[in-house]
Write a protein that holds these residues in place. Structure first.
Motif, PDB file in Angstrom:
ATOM      1  N   ARG A   1      13.873   2.144  -1.618  1.00  0.00           N
ATOM      2  CA  ARG A   1      15.190   1.866  -1.038  1.00  0.00           C
ATOM      3  C   ARG A   1      15.134   1.864   0.485  1.00  0.00           C
ATOM      4  O   ARG A   1      15.685   0.977   1.139  1.00  0.00           O
ATOM      5  N   GLY A   2      14.460   2.858   1.036  1.00  0.00           N
ATOM      6  CA  GLY A   2      14.338   2.917   2.490  1.00  0.00           C
ATOM      7  C   GLY A   2      13.575   1.723   3.042  1.00  0.00           C
ATOM      8  O   GLY A   2      13.910   1.191   4.109  1.00  0.00           O
ATOM      9  N   PHE A   3      12.564   1.298   2.299  1.00  0.00           N
ATOM     10  CA  PHE A   3      11.780   0.141   2.745  1.00  0.00           C
ATOM     11  C   PHE A   3      12.629  -1.123   2.763  1.00  0.00           C
ATOM     12  O   PHE A   3      12.515  -1.951   3.675  1.00  0.00           O
TER      13      PHE A   3
ATOM     14  N   TYR B   1       0.789  -1.228   0.000  1.00  0.00           N
ATOM     15  CA  TYR B   1       0.000   0.000   0.000  1.00  0.00           C
ATOM     16  C   TYR B   1       0.824   1.282   0.000  1.00  0.00           C
ATOM     17  O   TYR B   1       0.290   2.360  -0.237  1.00  0.00           O
ATOM     18  N   ILE B   2       2.126   1.177   0.278  1.00  0.00           N
ATOM     19  CA  ILE B   2       2.936   2.396   0.324  1.00  0.00           C
ATOM     20  C   ILE B   2       4.045   2.376  -0.718  1.00  0.00           C
ATOM     21  O   ILE B   2       4.131   3.249  -1.573  1.00  0.00           O
ATOM     22  N   VAL B   3       4.873   1.349  -0.660  1.00  0.00           N
ATOM     23  CA  VAL B   3       6.047   1.321  -1.526  1.00  0.00           C
ATOM     24  C   VAL B   3       5.668   1.266  -2.997  1.00  0.00           C
ATOM     25  O   VAL B   3       6.255   1.949  -3.835  1.00  0.00           O
TER      26      VAL B   3
ATOM     27  N   THR C   1      14.923  -5.366   5.782  1.00  0.00           N
ATOM     28  CA  THR C   1      16.063  -6.245   6.069  1.00  0.00           C
ATOM     29  C   THR C   1      16.411  -6.211   7.550  1.00  0.00           C
ATOM     30  O   THR C   1      16.648  -7.257   8.173  1.00  0.00           O
ATOM     31  N   ALA C   2      16.433  -5.012   8.118  1.00  0.00           N
ATOM     32  CA  ALA C   2      16.739  -4.884   9.546  1.00  0.00           C
ATOM     33  C   ALA C   2      15.690  -5.594  10.399  1.00  0.00           C
ATOM     34  O   ALA C   2      16.020  -6.274  11.387  1.00  0.00           O
ATOM     35  N   LEU C   3      14.418  -5.450  10.002  1.00  0.00           N
ATOM     36  CA  LEU C   3      13.340  -6.083  10.767  1.00  0.00           C
ATOM     37  C   LEU C   3      13.428  -7.604  10.684  1.00  0.00           C
ATOM     38  O   LEU C   3      13.269  -8.303  11.696  1.00  0.00           O
TER      39      LEU C   3
ATOM     40  N   LYS D   1      11.230 -11.730  -2.171  1.00  0.00           N
ATOM     41  CA  LYS D   1      10.125 -11.023  -2.818  1.00  0.00           C
ATOM     42  C   LYS D   1      10.388  -9.517  -2.847  1.00  0.00           C
ATOM     43  O   LYS D   1      10.155  -8.841  -3.856  1.00  0.00           O
ATOM     44  N   ILE D   2      10.880  -8.993  -1.753  1.00  0.00           N
ATOM     45  CA  ILE D   2      11.106  -7.551  -1.654  1.00  0.00           C
ATOM     46  C   ILE D   2      12.231  -7.096  -2.584  1.00  0.00           C
ATOM     47  O   ILE D   2      12.140  -6.049  -3.230  1.00  0.00           O
ATOM     48  N   TYR D   3      13.282  -7.909  -2.693  1.00  0.00           N
ATOM     49  CA  TYR D   3      14.454  -7.495  -3.462  1.00  0.00           C
ATOM     50  C   TYR D   3      14.408  -7.916  -4.931  1.00  0.00           C
ATOM     51  O   TYR D   3      14.899  -7.195  -5.796  1.00  0.00           O
ATOM     52  N   LYS D   4      13.840  -9.088  -5.209  1.00  0.00           N
ATOM     53  CA  LYS D   4      13.956  -9.648  -6.559  1.00  0.00           C
ATOM     54  C   LYS D   4      12.635  -9.755  -7.313  1.00  0.00           C
ATOM     55  O   LYS D   4      12.527  -9.328  -8.456  1.00  0.00           O
TER      56      LYS D   4
END
Length: 235
Positions: free
Chosen positions: A43-45, A33-35, A50-52, A100-103
């Motif tokens: 990039r920030g997401f 809903y945001i990214v 990753t940190a989470l 999923k987030i990166y690729k």
């Protein structure tokens, strides 16, 4: 106040479940809903996600260690085994989420990979034979601690029977005879009409019956044995 092992392990596991569900839903919702509506946030997401995920995996490691300490203190059970396996499955799900987030941001692809992962998990568990593993580990643990839950061991499924027979060779005479008594009555119960029905037949049961039949004369001598030293292990 000293926290019992049981409470320590259970609390860690349920904390893990809560954190994992919240984190997974949060990451999926933010990405959807945001990214996707604002590429400037991508990039920030990725850094945040990753940190989470790393933090969640650290919590998983903590819960895994707590369960291990619990097992070292009180022995292995089916529930504890599957709790370990579930933690590993959760870690794999979060790795898929990072992929999923990166690729590959397609939600259908993520759902399909998740389905394949879960299906593979059940297949592996089926071939791994958890109850045989539990029997082996509890008997091995006896060598280190001198403690063995004979009642629990003797009530594992037929899949574990070839491994649990090793308990007939343990050094503790009282536990060995008590286990022989449990096996004798297990062999007698297996002859009941309920277990003779064709619906209950399977390879493990046939193998277990063959093993028990070969030992029945030896076991019969302990059918009325009364355990002298009952060691109730806490859970």
């Amino acid at each position: 106040m000293k926290v019992p092992y049981s409470e320590y392990a259970r609390r860690g596991f349920f904390e893990l479940i809560a954190v994992s569900i919240i984190s997974l839903l949060l990451l999926l919702a933010v990405e959807k809903y945001i990214v996707k509506k604002d590429e400037n946030h991508a990039r920030g997401f990725k850094i945040f996600s990753t940190a989470l995920v790393i933090q969640v995996i650290l919590i998983m490691a903590s819960a895994f260690i707590r369960l291990t300490l619990y097992e070292e203190a009180y022995g292995f059970t089916i529930l504890r085994f599957y709790s370990h396996a579930f933690i590993i499955l959760l870690a794999a799900v979060f790795c898929l989420l990072l992929y999923k987030i990166y690729k590959d941001k397609r939600e259908n692809a993520f759902a399909f990979r998740g389905f394949i992962l879960i299906a593979s998990f059940f297949v592996i568990m089926n071939f791994f034979n958890p109850e045989a593993f539990i029997a082996r580990r509890n008997i091995e643990r006896f060598s280190d601690t001198g403690n063995l839950d004979i009642f629990y061991l003797s009530h594992l499924s037929d899949d574990a029977l070839p491994d649990m027979m090793k308990a007939l060779d343990i050094s503790n005479d009282d536990l060995r005879k008590s286990f022989a008594r449990e096996l004798y009555w297990r062999a007698q119960n297996s002859q009941s009409p309920y277990f003779s029905k064709w619906q209950s037949l399977n390879i493990s049961r046939m193998r277990a019956e063959k093993i028990l039949d070969s030992k029945i004369r030896e076991l019969e001598g302990y059918k009325d044995y009364q355990q002298q030293d009952i060691d109730s292990e806490g859970r």
